[in-house]
Design a protein around this motif. Structure first.
Motif, mmCIF file in Angstrom:
data_model
loop_
_atom_site.group_PDB
_atom_site.id
_atom_site.type_symbol
_atom_site.label_atom_id
_atom_site.label_comp_id
_atom_site.label_asym_id
_atom_site.label_seq_id
_atom_site.Cartn_x
_atom_site.Cartn_y
_atom_site.Cartn_z
ATOM 1 N N GLU A 123 0.845 -1.197 0.000
ATOM 2 C CA GLU A 123 0.000 0.000 0.000
ATOM 3 C C GLU A 123 0.876 1.241 0.000
ATOM 4 O O GLU A 123 2.062 1.179 0.345
ATOM 5 C CB GLU A 123 -0.938 -0.004 1.212
ATOM 6 C CG GLU A 123 -1.962 -1.130 1.204
ATOM 7 C CD GLU A 123 -2.987 -0.977 0.085
ATOM 8 O OE1 GLU A 123 -3.133 0.139 -0.454
ATOM 9 O OE2 GLU A 123 -3.645 -1.975 -0.250
ATOM 10 N N ASP A 125 0.797 4.081 1.839
ATOM 11 C CA ASP A 125 1.234 4.632 3.115
ATOM 12 C C ASP A 125 0.597 3.855 4.250
ATOM 13 O O ASP A 125 -0.179 2.906 4.038
ATOM 14 C CB ASP A 125 0.911 6.118 3.207
ATOM 15 C CG ASP A 125 -0.552 6.413 2.888
ATOM 16 O OD1 ASP A 125 -1.423 5.617 3.306
ATOM 17 O OD2 ASP A 125 -0.824 7.424 2.222
ATOM 18 N N GLU A 126 0.895 4.284 5.458
ATOM 19 C CA GLU A 126 0.418 3.555 6.624
ATOM 20 C C GLU A 126 -1.090 3.695 6.815
ATOM 21 O O GLU A 126 -1.734 2.768 7.335
ATOM 22 C CB GLU A 126 1.173 4.022 7.877
ATOM 23 C CG GLU A 126 2.669 3.701 7.807
ATOM 24 C CD GLU A 126 3.426 4.106 9.065
ATOM 25 O OE1 GLU A 126 2.791 4.163 10.136
ATOM 26 O OE2 GLU A 126 4.650 4.338 8.977
ATOM 27 N N ALA A 129 -2.554 1.226 4.482
ATOM 28 C CA ALA A 129 -2.282 -0.113 5.003
ATOM 29 C C ALA A 129 -3.209 -0.437 6.164
ATOM 30 O O ALA A 129 -3.666 -1.577 6.312
ATOM 31 C CB ALA A 129 -0.827 -0.215 5.444
ATOM 32 N N ALA A 170 3.813 -0.836 3.868
ATOM 33 C CA ALA A 170 3.458 0.532 3.458
ATOM 34 C C ALA A 170 4.688 1.170 2.830
ATOM 35 O O ALA A 170 5.746 1.251 3.473
ATOM 36 C CB ALA A 170 2.991 1.333 4.666
ATOM 37 N N ASN A 172 5.298 4.263 1.949
ATOM 38 C CA ASN A 172 5.677 5.540 2.581
ATOM 39 C C ASN A 172 6.593 6.382 1.694
ATOM 40 O O ASN A 172 7.596 6.942 2.137
ATOM 41 C CB ASN A 172 6.332 5.298 3.937
ATOM 42 C CG ASN A 172 5.350 4.831 4.990
ATOM 43 O OD1 ASN A 172 4.139 5.046 4.858
ATOM 44 N ND2 ASN A 172 5.839 4.182 6.035
#
Length: 432
Positions: A123, A125-126, A129, A170, A172
């Motif tokens: 994904e 980013d967090e 996610a 993630a 990021n």
């Protein structure tokens, strides 16, 4: 080219580029399986690749060890051939996930035995996610989470869910190429960890046998030290049997333990390259790896060390026993030579006695002959009486026969000594 190229040059260059991982799009799903494959199954594997879904042509040759191809749907397939395994990976962007079941079915029918199968969810980013977290169904007590190189974050419980391990990453902001390297290292860490752990059950299997062999060797050593009158040949047979069992254990475990050591080193290297950063409240990837992998590897190393040490000790005990056997044989030979020397002395005295008797017999017959001659001469004319001449002839005849026999014996002994000295000189010349 005007220069002569080494026949291995191009193969070595290809080897340096074998493990390139493609760029990883965000978001995507990655399915990877590691199969332990026997050499006899390689042809079946080749037929499986020819039947790849989506009309993909892998176009591999006999020397190929790494092939990747992209389907029209955007899915990317990667195949890697290792010494004893194959890794096949499918990178599935959102547009390719409609046919995911067909792709996974194809991968699940690969020849061999699966040693690791994983699904990675990537994904952006967090936050994104976190929205997928519930469907992952991680075991919270075993959940591992940490930051990796480039700022990416990983979650996994390293358990098996419906046949697959599950990992959530993630990105990021990590660029696709950097993300590809991160994913490759994460996967290789897990793959080599599992391959390294294949040696651990083998050590558990042979550990009790090795302990029994150690106790037997200790018993044989005690017998050798404290029982000098033991049956050396029977003891040597027992030690030889023990050495044969040790050799069999080394053959059965040698390759696997060597591979375990190599795989563990590669896994440690991949873990270092990931630059793991701990997140409070979670065990990190480093914690998980060191807690699970290192004890098993230490056990394998200890078993390998014990096996080598036991083999050396067995060889040492056998060498000591052989020395004792040789010493006993030399003592027996010495006693036999002493007995032969005594027999020769007796034979020599008997021979001297026989020689004396022979002299008397020869004297008797010689004097008898002389008596006949003298009596014949006496019949022809006057002279000394026959009896007087015979009596006077006895002692000179005895002396003559004695010196003749002595001369012949000395001559024979000198001839034998010269023959022996000549043979010894020839042997010394050959050794030089």
């Amino acid at each position: 080219m005007v220069f002569t190229e080494h026949p291995l040059r191009r193969g070595l260059v290809r080897e340096m580029h074998l493990r390139r991982f493609p760029q990883v799009p965000v978001p995507c799903e990655i399915v990877q399986m590691v199969w332990v494959i026997e050499e006899a199954e390689r042809e079946q594997e080749r037929r499986m690749m020819d039947a790849a879904p989506g009309g993909i042509d892998f176009s591999i040759d006999e020397e190929a060890r790494h092939v990747s191809a992209t389907a029209k749907s955007g899915a990317t397939f990667i195949w890697e051939k290792h010494t004893e395994a194959s890794t096949i990976t499918a990178i599935l962007p959102p547009e390719a996930q409609e046919g995911q079941r067909k792709i996974v079915d194809w991968m699940e029918n690969w020849p061999g035995a699966v040693v690791r199968a994983t699904r990675l969810t990537i994904e952006a980013d967090e936050d994104a996610a976190g929205q997928r977290f519930d469907e992952m169904e991680f075991y919270e007590d075993d959940l591992v989470s940490c930051h990796l190189s480039g700022g990416a974050r990983l979650w996994s419980d390293f358990g098996i869910h419906e046949g697959y391990g599950r990992t959530l990453i993630a990105a990021n902001g990590a660029p696709p190429r950097d993300l590809g390297r991160i994913v490759q290292r994460v996967q290789e860490l897990g793959n080599y960890r599992n391959m390294a752990l294949l040696g651990f059950p083998l050590v558990q299997q042979y550990g009790p046998q090795l302990g029994a062999l150690e106790r037997r060797l200790a018993d044989y050593g005690q017998m050798l030290e404290h029982d000098p009158k033991s049956d050396d040949e029977a003891l040597l047979d027992q030690l030889t049997g023990l050495s044969a069992e040790l050799a069999l254990v080394r053959v059965e475990t040698g390759y696997r333990l060597g591979a375990t050591r190599a795989y563990a080193e590669i896994a440690a290297n991949r873990l270092e390259k990931l630059e793991v950063r701990r997140i409070p409240g979670f065990p990190s990837l480093t914690d998980f790896t060191e807690r699970r992998l290192l004890p098993a590897i230490r056990t394998c190393e200890s078993f390998e060390s014990r096996l080598g040490d036991l083999s050396e000790r067995a060889d040492g005990v056998i060498a000591l026993l052989n020395t004792r056997i040789d010493t006993r044989i030399k003592a027996q030979n010495r006693d036999l030579l002493s007995s032969m020397e005594s027999s020769l002395g007796i034979q020599l005295r008997l021979q001297s006695l026989i020689e004396g008797l022979s002299i008397i017999a020869a004297t008797y017959y010689a004097v008898g002959l002389i008596a006949y001659l003298v009596k014949g001469g006496d019949a022809l004319g006057d002279g000394f009486g026959a009896d007087a001449i015979v009596g006077l002839a006895v002692f000179p005849v005895i002396a003559a026969i004695y010196f003749f026999v002595r001369h012949q014996r000395v001559k024979i002994l000198e001839t034998d000594e010269k023959h022996a000295n000549g043979k010894g000189a020839a042997d010394n010349g050959e050794r030089k």
